[in-house]
Design a protein around this motif. Structure first.
Motif, PDB file in Angstrom:
ATOM      1  N   HIS A 120       0.834  -1.206   0.000  1.00  0.00           N
ATOM      2  CA  HIS A 120       0.000   0.000   0.000  1.00  0.00           C
ATOM      3  C   HIS A 120       0.872   1.261   0.000  1.00  0.00           C
ATOM      4  O   HIS A 120       1.958   1.294   0.580  1.00  0.00           O
ATOM      5  N   VAL A 121       0.408   2.297  -0.657  1.00  0.00           N
ATOM      6  CA  VAL A 121       1.157   3.546  -0.745  1.00  0.00           C
ATOM      7  C   VAL A 121       1.478   4.110   0.643  1.00  0.00           C
ATOM      8  O   VAL A 121       2.553   4.671   0.853  1.00  0.00           O
ATOM      9  N   GLU A 122       0.584   3.963   1.596  1.00  0.00           N
ATOM     10  CA  GLU A 122       0.852   4.498   2.942  1.00  0.00           C
ATOM     11  C   GLU A 122       1.997   3.754   3.613  1.00  0.00           C
ATOM     12  O   GLU A 122       2.781   4.355   4.342  1.00  0.00           O
ATOM     13  N   VAL A 123       2.110   2.470   3.390  1.00  0.00           N
ATOM     14  CA  VAL A 123       3.240   1.712   3.927  1.00  0.00           C
ATOM     15  C   VAL A 123       4.535   2.247   3.334  1.00  0.00           C
ATOM     16  O   VAL A 123       5.503   2.510   4.061  1.00  0.00           O
ATOM     17  N   ARG A 124       4.551   2.434   2.038  1.00  0.00           N
ATOM     18  CA  ARG A 124       5.762   2.963   1.384  1.00  0.00           C
ATOM     19  C   ARG A 124       6.091   4.364   1.886  1.00  0.00           C
ATOM     20  O   ARG A 124       7.263   4.715   2.076  1.00  0.00           O
ATOM     21  N   ARG A 125       5.051   5.193   2.103  1.00  0.00           N
ATOM     22  CA  ARG A 125       5.270   6.544   2.645  1.00  0.00           C
ATOM     23  C   ARG A 125       5.874   6.489   4.044  1.00  0.00           C
ATOM     24  O   ARG A 125       6.823   7.206   4.356  1.00  0.00           O
TER      25      ARG A 125
END
Length: 185
Positions: free
Chosen positions: A125-130
């Motif tokens: 998920h993009v939030e994990v990467r962020r």
């Protein structure tokens, strides 16, 4: 929570509703890393292969950074919306559901002296990467770490209708730091 917040939108996501708060920051405590390791081992035992990743995130994961003394952990769960597949096991381990939104669940565990926030997202998920990009940038850039600490101290002087408004108020400086880190979604 990427959308602009208002009480109605936020209340729909919060299991226990809005809670007024004051943010209390503490100097970095090396014990936070050990607390993460204990919880990470517990999560790997409780969830087994369902925990596709377990990472220490947030300010407690950054040596030298002031933080709320709450260890933040992100766990990669293939489908966080499929609560019956994992939530009962987390609840049995003492985690309490606090936030429910598409592809994200946030839970809380621990006694008042050693609280833990647990964020469940799909592993890519993009939030994990962020979270990981931001953590890594703060670990390597003293300038950005100091900027973020100053922002947190300034914002901690206010009372907030809910802790999520405090988090949202930090977003511009987080975005600025991520841009310097070369972050792209």
């Amino acid at each position: 929570m990427a959308d602009a917040l208002d009480d109605a939108t936020l209340s729909a996501k919060l299991v226990r509703g809005l809670r007024r708060t004051r943010v209390v920051l503490a100097d970095h405590d090396p014990g936070w890393a050990a607390r993460f390791e204990v919880r990470a081992a517990e999560l790997r035992t409780v969830l087994g292969e369902r925990a596709r990743l377990v990472e220490h995130i947030g300010s407690t994961s950054v040596p030298g950074l002031v933080a709320k003394p709450i260890v933040d952990i992100v766990v990669g769960i293939d489908d966080p919306d499929d609560e019956p597949a994992y939530l009962p096991d987390l609840e049995a381990a003492g985690y309490e559901l606090r936030v429910r939104e598409p592809e994200h669940r946030a839970l809380r565990a621990g006694d008042p002296d050693e609280p833990v926030n647990l964020h469940c997202y799909p592993p890519d998920h993009v939030e994990v990467r962020r979270y990981l990009a931001f953590r890594d940038r703060l670990r390597t850039s003293e300038t950005d770490r100091e900027l973020y600490a100053a922002t947190k101290r300034e914002l901690a002087e206010r009372e907030w209708r809910d802790i999520n408004y405090y988090a949202e108020a930090k977003r511009p400086v987080i975005d600025e730091i991520l841009a310097r880190a070369g972050w792209r979604e």
